[in-house]
Design a protein around this motif. Structure first.
Motif, PDB file in Angstrom:
ATOM      1  N   ASP A 164       0.850  -1.199   0.000  1.00 57.46           N
ATOM      2  CA  ASP A 164       0.000   0.000   0.000  1.00 57.46           C
ATOM      3  C   ASP A 164       0.881   1.242   0.000  1.00 57.46           C
ATOM      4  OD1 ASP A 164      -1.919   1.935   0.258  1.00 57.46           O
ATOM      5  OD2 ASP A 164      -2.648   1.269   2.225  1.00 57.46           O
ATOM      6  N   SER A 165       1.238   1.711  -1.184  1.00 55.91           N
ATOM      7  CA  SER A 165       2.142   2.864  -1.284  1.00 55.91           C
ATOM      8  C   SER A 165       1.488   4.164  -0.813  1.00 55.91           C
ATOM      9  CB  SER A 165       2.631   3.030  -2.722  1.00 55.91           C
ATOM     10  OG  SER A 165       1.540   3.207  -3.610  1.00 55.91           O
ATOM     11  N   GLY A 166       0.168   4.145  -0.638  1.00 56.91           N
ATOM     12  CA  GLY A 166      -0.510   5.332  -0.131  1.00 56.91           C
ATOM     13  C   GLY A 166      -0.487   5.425   1.383  1.00 56.91           C
ATOM     14  N   ASN A 167      -0.026   4.393   2.041  1.00 57.61           N
ATOM     15  CA  ASN A 167       0.048   4.367   3.499  1.00 57.61           C
ATOM     16  C   ASN A 167       1.459   4.763   3.925  1.00 57.61           C
ATOM     17  OD1 ASN A 167       0.108   3.741   6.234  1.00 57.61           O
ATOM     18  ND2 ASN A 167      -0.931   1.778   6.009  1.00 57.61           N
ATOM     19  N   HIS A 168       1.576   5.869   4.637  1.00 58.33           N
ATOM     20  CA  HIS A 168       2.893   6.392   5.000  1.00 58.33           C
ATOM     21  C   HIS A 168       3.315   6.005   6.410  1.00 58.33           C
ATOM     22  CE1 HIS A 168       2.886   8.639   1.287  1.00 58.33           C
ATOM     23  NE2 HIS A 168       1.718   9.181   1.600  1.00 58.33           N
ATOM     24  N   GLU A 169       2.547   5.138   7.066  1.00 60.41           N
ATOM     25  CA  GLU A 169       2.960   4.656   8.378  1.00 60.41           C
ATOM     26  C   GLU A 169       4.206   3.777   8.245  1.00 60.41           C
ATOM     27  OE1 GLU A 169      -0.230   3.453  11.290  1.00 60.41           O
ATOM     28  OE2 GLU A 169      -1.393   3.378   9.424  1.00 60.41           O
ATOM     29  N   THR A 170       5.049   3.822   9.263  1.00 53.92           N
ATOM     30  CA  THR A 170       6.279   3.030   9.221  1.00 53.92           C
ATOM     31  C   THR A 170       6.432   2.195  10.493  1.00 53.92           C
ATOM     32  OG1 THR A 170       7.611   4.819  10.184  1.00 53.92           O
ATOM     33  CG2 THR A 170       7.478   4.707   7.763  1.00 53.92           C
ATOM     34  N   ILE A 171       7.307   1.207  10.378  1.00 60.09           N
ATOM     35  CA  ILE A 171       7.739   0.402  11.511  1.00 60.09           C
ATOM     36  C   ILE A 171       9.250   0.503  11.591  1.00 60.09           C
ATOM     37  CG2 ILE A 171       5.809  -1.211  11.318  1.00 60.09           C
ATOM     38  CD1 ILE A 171       7.841  -3.153   9.953  1.00 60.09           C
ATOM     39  N   THR A 172       9.853  -0.091  12.607  1.00 62.46           N
ATOM     40  CA  THR A 172      11.307  -0.103  12.687  1.00 62.46           C
ATOM     41  C   THR A 172      11.821  -1.536  12.625  1.00 62.46           C
ATOM     42  OG1 THR A 172      11.260  -0.101  15.119  1.00 62.46           O
ATOM     43  CG2 THR A 172      11.445   2.031  14.007  1.00 62.46           C
ATOM     44  N   LEU A 173      12.946  -1.691  11.956  1.00 59.85           N
ATOM     45  CA  LEU A 173      13.647  -2.961  11.865  1.00 59.85           C
ATOM     46  C   LEU A 173      14.938  -2.865  12.667  1.00 59.85           C
ATOM     47  CD1 LEU A 173      13.343  -3.570   8.004  1.00 59.85           C
ATOM     48  CD2 LEU A 173      11.840  -4.458   9.801  1.00 59.85           C
ATOM     49  N   SER A 174      15.147  -3.800  13.571  1.00 56.97           N
ATOM     50  CA  SER A 174      16.377  -3.832  14.359  1.00 56.97           C
ATOM     51  C   SER A 174      17.442  -4.570  13.558  1.00 56.97           C
ATOM     52  CB  SER A 174      16.132  -4.542  15.692  1.00 56.97           C
ATOM     53  OG  SER A 174      17.331  -4.642  16.431  1.00 56.97           O
ATOM     54  N   ALA A 175      18.629  -3.958  13.414  1.00 60.31           N
ATOM     55  CA  ALA A 175      19.695  -4.547  12.613  1.00 60.31           C
ATOM     56  C   ALA A 175      21.028  -4.433  13.333  1.00 60.31           C
ATOM     57  CB  ALA A 175      19.782  -3.859  11.249  1.00 60.31           C
ATOM     58  N   VAL A 176      21.918  -5.375  13.033  1.00 61.38           N
ATOM     59  CA  VAL A 176      23.286  -5.331  13.539  1.00 61.38           C
ATOM     60  C   VAL A 176      24.235  -5.453  12.355  1.00 61.38           C
ATOM     61  CG1 VAL A 176      23.421  -7.828  13.950  1.00 61.38           C
ATOM     62  CG2 VAL A 176      24.934  -6.286  15.213  1.00 61.38           C
ATOM     63  N   HIS A 177      25.313  -4.663  12.383  1.00 61.29           N
ATOM     64  CA  HIS A 177      26.342  -4.708  11.346  1.00 61.29           C
ATOM     65  C   HIS A 177      27.654  -5.123  11.983  1.00 61.29           C
ATOM     66  CE1 HIS A 177      29.582  -2.718   8.886  1.00 61.29           C
ATOM     67  NE2 HIS A 177      28.951  -3.434   7.966  1.00 61.29           N
ATOM     68  N   LEU A 178      28.251  -6.164  11.435  1.00 60.65           N
ATOM     69  CA  LEU A 178      29.516  -6.683  11.937  1.00 60.65           C
ATOM     70  C   LEU A 178      30.534  -6.598  10.802  1.00 60.65           C
ATOM     71  CD1 LEU A 178      27.688  -9.726  13.402  1.00 60.65           C
ATOM     72  CD2 LEU A 178      29.010  -8.224  14.864  1.00 60.65           C
ATOM     73  N   PRO A 179      31.513  -5.690  10.880  1.00 60.48           N
ATOM     74  CA  PRO A 179      32.448  -5.508   9.769  1.00 60.48           C
ATOM     75  C   PRO A 179      33.285  -6.748   9.499  1.00 60.48           C
ATOM     76  CG  PRO A 179      33.201  -4.322  11.718  1.00 60.48           C
ATOM     77  CD  PRO A 179      31.825  -4.815  12.022  1.00 60.48           C
ATOM     78  N   ALA A 180      33.709  -6.904   8.262  1.00 60.74           N
ATOM     79  CA  ALA A 180      34.576  -8.014   7.895  1.00 60.74           C
ATOM     80  C   ALA A 180      35.848  -7.971   8.725  1.00 60.74           C
ATOM     81  CB  ALA A 180      34.914  -7.947   6.408  1.00 60.74           C
ATOM     82  N   THR A 181      36.359  -9.126   9.064  1.00 62.61           N
ATOM     83  CA  THR A 181      37.564  -9.182   9.891  1.00 62.61           C
ATOM     84  C   THR A 181      38.835  -8.993   9.066  1.00 62.61           C
ATOM     85  OG1 THR A 181      37.643 -11.596   9.689  1.00 62.61           O
ATOM     86  CG2 THR A 181      36.460 -10.680  11.584  1.00 62.61           C
ATOM     87  N   GLY A 182      38.743  -9.113   7.745  1.00 63.72           N
ATOM     88  CA  GLY A 182      39.901  -8.913   6.878  1.00 63.72           C
ATOM     89  C   GLY A 182      40.022  -7.468   6.423  1.00 63.72           C
ATOM     90  N   ASP A 183      41.037  -7.211   5.617  1.00 60.94           N
ATOM     91  CA  ASP A 183      41.318  -5.841   5.172  1.00 60.94           C
ATOM     92  C   ASP A 183      40.377  -5.375   4.081  1.00 60.94           C
ATOM     93  OD1 ASP A 183      43.446  -5.664   6.950  1.00 60.94           O
ATOM     94  OD2 ASP A 183      44.900  -6.425   5.490  1.00 60.94           O
TER      95      ASP A 183
END
Length: 501
Positions: A90-109
């Motif tokens: 429904d692109s006419g609905n502007h309500e939003t939710i939140t997504l919880s995310a975690v970012h873990l960087p690569a251990t290499g260069d």
């Protein structure tokens, strides 16, 4: 439906209307990712506010040290809450939710980009799962070259939750009341989650989506490949479900596989697990003792009654564990049935969180992703051809034994079936699919069916029992194949087989 065990359990121990919408055709329009961005410009314009993973994101102080103590790598980990539309259809609905995310960087260069992932359930935390992957040594080579991003699917975990509080134990009424009180309950299906994944790809700045999905996470991945083939990078799907995974037939096939696996587990108690005190010798004995416990449950010190259902649930949860964990479970059951109070209390404590069962939010996902046609005739024909396990009421096939499996309770959810679609991979990137021959949670035939549906996909078979083939401390062969594909795009040969170490 039940969730992936090992990796999630590791993290738990640490304490931590768009044209694509609805019952869409699997043939997504060219440039579907661009169409989605045009339809929802607000969420696409946001910048992710990455912060330290602390209490505001549901983590305790000293999070990185706790992960390190468990053998993981959380150095540089950052968390965020990301806005997504309440309803992508429904692109006419502007309500939003939140997504919880975690970012873990690569251990290499140098990094190959972002590797997105999601686990089982439905209902498992993708945040916890991504962190848990860092504790698996066979995954180190992948993490060295990929940033990891895990997210809790909409309505699940630390993302905007669906909160359902009612006093009824009638499932149909509970799910109807939940949907009535929570608009998000109408938009938690697999296609909605796949569209969240496409948003996350854009916000991370990746041209292609590289993804590792496990158990129910394979459904998210296959749905994404169907909707957004132009954005598909390397995708591996381990212990896969086909498109009709949440149909009555799919549910029965899972219950059937669990019955077979429990029978094998009990019969192998002395030979495979070396126990002198074996509690039961197979499915017949499990049915008999379950009936006895329903009449006279064991009583734990905290008042928990261990009836037949709880006993079966405890043994089913053990199927997700490594052989040592299954051995421990069999030992606990044997001592419990002999009257040892400490063992009874141990079983009750292990099941206090529900074991491997899926909660109401997970059932909502199932219903939204189920086929509109429940194919009851197909289910009936399957049972007539394959028979009915004793644990499921067999061997006689009667109205009484059939009735529980002809479940139409998802009809109580108004938008049930809105997110169902047949899978296909129209991109030129082959998808790697894993199946375990003795998998109780996602039967092997489902992995074969998914490969047939996707078309451009390669199946690798692990001969063995249990759930999940790769990165689960069981098969170097499967780990090497997954690593070669994710890092270099190399596919195993047709008909490739792996075994446990």
């Amino acid at each position: 439906m039940v969730r992936i065990g090992g990796i999630v359990a590791t993290v738990t121990a640490i304490g931590l209307t768009l044209a694509l919408g609805g019952c869409a055709s699997a043939n997504a329009p060219e440039g579907a990712s661009a169409l989605q961005e045009t339809s929802f410009p607000g969420v696409y314009a946001q910048e992710i506010d990455w912060r330290e993973c602390g209490p505001e994101f549901g983590f305790r102080e000293g999070f990185e040290s706790a992960v390190a103590d468990a053998g993981g790598t959380a150095e540089g980990a950052r968390c965020a809450l990301i806005e997504a539309p309440l309803d992508w259809s429904d692109s006419g609905n502007h309500e939003t939710i939140t997504l919880s995310a975690v970012h873990l960087p690569a251990t290499g260069d140098e990094s190959l980009g972002t590797l997105f992932s999601n686990p089982g359930g439905p209902g498992g935390s993708g945040v916890d799962f991504a962190i848990g992957l860092t504790t698996i040594r066979s995954f180190d080579a992948v993490h060295e070259q990929y940033d990891l991003l895990g997210f809790d699917p909409r309505g699940i975990g630390r993302s905007t939750p669906v909160q359902c509080e009612n006093d009824t134990e009638i499932f149909e009424l509970a799910i109807a009341l939940c949907a009535d009180a929570n608009p998000l309950a109408d938009s938690m299906g697999s296609a909605q989650v796949a569209r969240d994944l496409e948003l996350l790809r854009h916000l991370m700045g990746d041209e292609k989506t590289h993804y590792a999905g496990f158990s129910y996470g394979t459904v998210i991945g296959a749905t994404y490949a169907t909707l957004f083939p132009e954005r598909l990078g390397r995708m591996m799907l381990d212990s896969a479900w086909p498109s009709d995974w949440s149909s009555p037939l799919g549910s029965h096939q899972q219950r059937e596989a669990i019955s077979f696996a429990l029978n094998d587990l009990l019969q192998q108690c002395a030979t495979e697990y070396g126990l002198a005190l074996c509690p039961l010798n197979g499915e017949d004995a499990l049915v008999d003792i379950s009936d006895q416990l329903d009449l006279a449950p064991l009583l734990a010190s905290d008042g928990t009654q261990i009836d037949g259902s709880l006993l079966s649930g405890y043994l089913t949860a053990a199927l997700y564990q490594a052989p040592s964990g299954r051995q421990t479970a069999l030992d606990v059951v044997g001592r419990s049935l002999s009257g040892e109070q400490a063992a009874i209390d141990q079983m009750a404590d292990a099941m206090s969180g529900g074991g491997s069962s899926v909660g109401l939010s997970g059932m909502i996902v199932r219903c939204l992703s189920s086929p509109r046609d429940p194919n009851l005739v197909g289910l009936y024909e399957y049972v007539r051809e394959h028979g009915l396990p004793i644990r499921l009421g067999g061997p006689e096939i009667t109205d009484e034994t059939l009735r529980p499996m002809f479940d139409l309770s998802c009809d109580a959810l108004p938008r049930s079936g809105d997110d169902y679609m047949m899978f296909e991979n129209t991109s030129d990137v082959p998808i790697l699919v894993f199946g375990v021959t003795g998998d109780h949670a996602t039967p092997y035939a489902g992995a074969q069916q998914m490969v047939a549906e996707l078309g451009n996909a390669r199946l690798l078979t692990l001969e063995g029992s249990g759930h999940i083939a790769s990165f689960s401390n069981r098969s170097t062969c499967a780990d090497d194949a997954a690593t070669a594909y994710l890092l270099r795009g190399e596919l195993p040969p047709e008909g490739a087989l792996c075994t446990d170490d």
